[in-house]
Design a protein around this motif. Structure first.
Motif: not given
Length: 97
Positions: A8-10, A26-32, A38-45
């Protein structure tokens, strides 16, 4: 074990897991947390690109910051898989902020 890239952009996180489903959960429920996701998804096209790291990409030596050594090391993803002794799934590479 398999490696999955979450790009992602970050930056990019690399998750070690037995399969893609385990890596994604794991990535979406335990890590992030929800706010970061939400920020990662909205900050990038482009959102988050998820792919399995395979073939020659596993063998390329890369300069990676090792937190335990507090230094850059040259290592391949395959070497990391072979040396990994932790619990899977797990994030083994994350952006250095």
């Amino acid at each position: 074990m398999k490696l999955f890239s979450f790009e992602h952009d970050e930056g990019t996180e690399v998750v070690i897991a037995r399969n893609a489903k385990d890596a994604v959960i794991h990535y979406f429920t335990k890590y992030q947390d929800d706010i970061v996701t939400d920020d990662l998804m909205s900050a990038t096209e482009d959102g988050i690109k998820i792919s399995e790291i395979q073939g020659d990409a596993l063998l390329v030596k890369r300069s990676i910051f090792d937190e335990e050594l507090n230094n850059q090391i040259e290592i391949s993803y395959q070497d990391m898989i072979d040396e990994y002794k932790g619990t899977v799934p797990d994030v083994i590479i994350c952006p250095n902020y």
